[in-house]
Design a protein around this motif. Structure first.
Motif, PDB file in Angstrom:
ATOM      1  N   ASP A 141      20.146  38.898  45.636  1.00 57.11           N
ATOM      2  CA  ASP A 141      21.568  39.019  45.944  1.00 57.11           C
ATOM      3  C   ASP A 141      22.428  37.921  45.329  1.00 57.11           C
ATOM      4  N   VAL A 142      21.860  37.082  44.483  1.00 56.57           N
ATOM      5  CA  VAL A 142      22.612  35.997  43.864  1.00 56.57           C
ATOM      6  C   VAL A 142      23.023  36.414  42.455  1.00 56.57           C
ATOM      7  N   SER A 143      24.312  36.346  42.180  1.00 60.92           N
ATOM      8  CA  SER A 143      24.810  36.695  40.852  1.00 60.92           C
ATOM      9  C   SER A 143      24.600  35.524  39.895  1.00 60.92           C
ATOM     10  N   SER A 144      24.605  35.815  38.592  1.00 61.28           N
ATOM     11  CA  SER A 144      24.339  34.784  37.602  1.00 61.28           C
ATOM     12  C   SER A 144      24.944  35.181  36.263  1.00 61.28           C
ATOM     13  N   VAL A 145      25.012  34.206  35.349  1.00 62.12           N
ATOM     14  CA  VAL A 145      25.464  34.419  33.980  1.00 62.12           C
ATOM     15  C   VAL A 145      24.460  33.769  33.045  1.00 62.12           C
ATOM     16  N   ASP A 172      16.142  34.420  28.719  1.00 62.94           N
ATOM     17  CA  ASP A 172      16.458  34.991  30.026  1.00 62.94           C
ATOM     18  C   ASP A 172      16.965  33.954  31.022  1.00 62.94           C
ATOM     19  N   TYR A 173      17.175  32.725  30.583  1.00 57.83           N
ATOM     20  CA  TYR A 173      17.602  31.678  31.502  1.00 57.83           C
ATOM     21  C   TYR A 173      19.066  31.872  31.886  1.00 57.83           C
ATOM     22  N   VAL A 174      19.343  31.684  33.184  1.00 56.79           N
ATOM     23  CA  VAL A 174      20.678  31.968  33.708  1.00 56.79           C
ATOM     24  C   VAL A 174      21.158  30.806  34.573  1.00 56.79           C
ATOM     25  N   ILE A 175      22.454  30.866  34.929  1.00 56.52           N
ATOM     26  CA  ILE A 175      23.063  29.901  35.839  1.00 56.52           C
ATOM     27  C   ILE A 175      23.518  30.665  37.074  1.00 56.52           C
ATOM     28  N   PRO A 176      23.114  30.254  38.289  1.00 55.04           N
ATOM     29  CA  PRO A 176      23.552  30.960  39.492  1.00 55.04           C
ATOM     30  C   PRO A 176      25.042  30.741  39.744  1.00 55.04           C
ATOM     31  N   LEU A 177      25.702  31.748  40.309  1.00 54.75           N
ATOM     32  CA  LEU A 177      27.123  31.671  40.633  1.00 54.75           C
ATOM     33  C   LEU A 177      27.317  31.827  42.130  1.00 54.75           C
ATOM     34  N   GLY A 178      28.446  31.326  42.614  1.00 50.19           N
ATOM     35  CA  GLY A 178      28.795  31.496  44.016  1.00 50.19           C
ATOM     36  C   GLY A 178      27.948  30.643  44.941  1.00 50.19           C
ATOM     37  N   ARG A 179      28.008  30.972  46.231  1.00 58.34           N
ATOM     38  CA  ARG A 179      27.264  30.235  47.250  1.00 58.34           C
ATOM     39  C   ARG A 179      25.775  30.513  47.087  1.00 58.34           C
ATOM     40  N   HIS A 180      25.023  29.427  47.007  1.00 59.19           N
ATOM     41  CA  HIS A 180      23.608  29.575  46.697  1.00 59.19           C
ATOM     42  C   HIS A 180      22.806  28.507  47.420  1.00 59.19           C
ATOM     43  N   MET A 181      21.869  28.921  48.293  1.00 59.88           N
ATOM     44  CA  MET A 181      20.986  28.008  49.004  1.00 59.88           C
ATOM     45  C   MET A 181      19.730  27.775  48.167  1.00 59.88           C
ATOM     46  N   ARG A 182      19.500  26.547  47.744  1.00 58.78           N
ATOM     47  CA  ARG A 182      18.382  26.243  46.848  1.00 58.78           C
ATOM     48  C   ARG A 182      17.030  26.430  47.535  1.00 58.78           C
ATOM     49  N   ARG A 226      15.280  22.306  37.696  1.00 63.50           N
ATOM     50  CA  ARG A 226      15.097  23.734  37.940  1.00 63.50           C
ATOM     51  C   ARG A 226      15.771  24.557  36.834  1.00 63.50           C
ATOM     52  N   LEU A 227      15.014  25.502  36.269  1.00 61.63           N
ATOM     53  CA  LEU A 227      15.555  26.496  35.359  1.00 61.63           C
ATOM     54  C   LEU A 227      15.355  27.863  35.988  1.00 61.63           C
ATOM     55  N   TYR A 228      16.409  28.708  35.895  1.00 57.39           N
ATOM     56  CA  TYR A 228      16.400  29.957  36.642  1.00 57.39           C
ATOM     57  C   TYR A 228      16.271  31.165  35.729  1.00 57.39           C
ATOM     58  N   LYS A 229      15.596  32.178  36.275  1.00 55.12           N
ATOM     59  CA  LYS A 229      15.595  33.518  35.711  1.00 55.12           C
ATOM     60  C   LYS A 229      15.836  34.498  36.848  1.00 55.12           C
ATOM     61  N   THR A 230      16.365  35.641  36.502  1.00 51.14           N
ATOM     62  CA  THR A 230      16.612  36.659  37.518  1.00 51.14           C
ATOM     63  C   THR A 230      15.324  37.400  37.838  1.00 51.14           C
TER      64      THR A 230
END
Length: 456
Positions: free
Chosen positions: A148-152, A163-173, A270-274
């Motif tokens: 449910d976390v949006s990203s770009v 495929d690496y992204v940045i989380p957007l909005g409210r996000h609990m790590r 931390r590096l993120y992927k969806t």
């Protein structure tokens, strides 16, 4: 058995030729020492040696990042007692035992990381060897974002290839899902230029600074200087001091190669992927161990001895970076093993300082000498193996038959001598303490430092 008896007879002959120190000489030396310098006590000797060994085996080790996923609402007993105890028993204590029983392996690990960090630092603009160490020690970890976390995309230019992204909005790590540590090949250089911290930020994560390292080095050098001074004044060293001197020698080189590596870093970047992104990483090319347990056991002895075990590890399957991870060195493997194996043989040779010492019993006398020979032989075999590896790597079409025979002999000797080496290390440690029960009077003499200072 005949060989052992022959060696024992040679040792007994050497001991009888050397002969004990006349009691009149010992009494005269002790009397002159009483008039000039105070005596040192057994407690002083033990404390000086144990503190130096602790610095060389616990403080000097720069571990990789041991990542542990965080949990929500942990009970205080788990947070303050069970988790620290589990971390100590499963990670820090084994590292301490490795440094205590096989310090040459810690040195070879430091050399491998030093070489690999130098190679990596040249591939990214603005990176230093500290960045290379941080990359190797598990400084970047892959996480999955909750659905449910949006990203770009982290870098629009690489949105089709990365495929690496940045989380957007409210996000609990705490809701992030840890996947695996990342290798250098897993992250495009453009992405690393964005997410990598500066050298100052990496050093800020370290639990040690230049002053702390200098204090350890000064303490180590001071112990070495005292041993040299005792030798210059013909004062004997106890077996415990000889063992400590060997640790101190290796510790200087370990600190040299790990000088730019951050110490005791606990949290990676931390590096993120969806969830939909691929989980493929560059570590899929790892080799597999043999299915037969006996062949697999022999393989592990060989490749761990020369530091090639990382070729058999797939990081995608690991929760955290492996304890002795250095990356796949390829053609640098032989060079990385050559120097440490030579220094490892020197480490065993230092124990020969007590070759002609007075031992309380004949069994301790024989065991000490046999252990010294074993501790020199095993690293020497590794040196020959690495030499053949270097020569064979540079030849096209494989190594010649003669070199293949030498490699096969080295493999057999490595397998046979691995256990004997560990037993010898334990034997020297035990004997270094048992011989404290009967020390010659001259062992308690202190160094007369005034003889080294020019004066009128």
């Amino acid at each position: 058995m005949l060989i052992l008896l022959f060696v024992y007879s040679l040792m007994q002959g050497a001991q009888s030729e050397a002969g004990p120190i006349p009691a009149s000489i010992e009494r005269r030396d002790v009397a002159s020492c009483d008039r000039q310098n105070p005596q040192r006590t057994l407690a002083n000797i033990i404390w000086s040696c144990l503190s130096t060994i602790f610095l060389c085996t616990w403080v000097a080790v720069h571990p990789n990042i041991h990542f542990r996923p965080e949990k929500k609402n942990k009970h205080w007993t788990e947070k303050w007692l069970l988790c620290p105890l589990y971390e100590f028993v499963t990670y820090k204590l084994p590292l301490f035992l490795w440094a205590l029983l096989i310090p040459e392996y810690i040195l070879s690990w430091a050399v491998r990381q030093y070489l690999q960090a130098g190679v990596i630092s040249k591939k990214v603009p603005g990176w230093t060897r500290t960045h290379g160490h941080f990359m190797i020690m598990g400084g970047f970890h892959l996480f999955r974002l909750p659905p449910d976390v949006s990203s770009v995309p982290l870098h629009p230019e690489y949105s089709k290839t990365s495929d690496y992204v940045i989380p957007l909005g409210r996000h609990m790590r705490l809701e992030d899902v840890p996947i695996c540590p990342l290798e250098f090949e897993d992250i495009p250089v453009k992405i690393l230029e964005i997410v990598a911290p500066t050298e100052a930020e990496i050093k800020d994560k370290s639990k040690s600074d230049v002053l702390t390292k200098l204090i350890v080095l000064v303490q180590t050098m001071w112990f070495v200087l005292q041993c040299i001074a005792r030798g210059a004044q013909h004062l004997p060293l106890t077996e415990l001091e000889v063992v400590t001197l060997a640790y101190a020698m290796l510790n200087l080189f370990i600190y040299l190669f790990w000088w730019d590596k951050p110490q005791n870093v606990e949290c990676p970047i931390r590096l993120y992927k969806t969830v939909e992104a691929s989980a493929e990483t560059a570590s899929e090319a790892a080799k597999g161990w043999e299915e037969s347990w006996s062949t697999r056991w022999m393989e592990k002895i060989i490749w761990y001895a020369v530091g090639a075990q990382d070729n058999y590890i797939t990081l995608r399957d690991q929760r955290s970076i492996p304890r002795f991870w250095s990356g796949r060195l390829g053609s640098l493997l032989g060079q990385a093993g050559m120097g440490p194996s030579i220094l490892g043989a020197a480490f065993g040779a230092v124990h020969c300082i007590a070759w002609a010492s007075q031992f309380p019993s004949g069994a301790e006398f024989v065991l000490w000498r046999l252990s010294c020979v074993s501790m020199i032989t095993f690293p020497f075999i590794v040196t020959v193996f690495c030499t053949c590896w270097i020569m064979g790597w540079g030849m096209k079409g494989g190594s010649p038959t003669s070199m293949g025979i030498v490699l096969a002999i080295c493999v057999v000797l490595l397998i046979l001598s691995a256990s004997l080496y560990t037993i010898s290390r334990i034997a020297t440690l035990v004997i270094s303490f048992t011989t404290l029960r009967s020390l010659p009077p001259t062992a308690f003499m202190t160094v007369d430092w005034t003889t080294f200072i020019p004066h009128i």
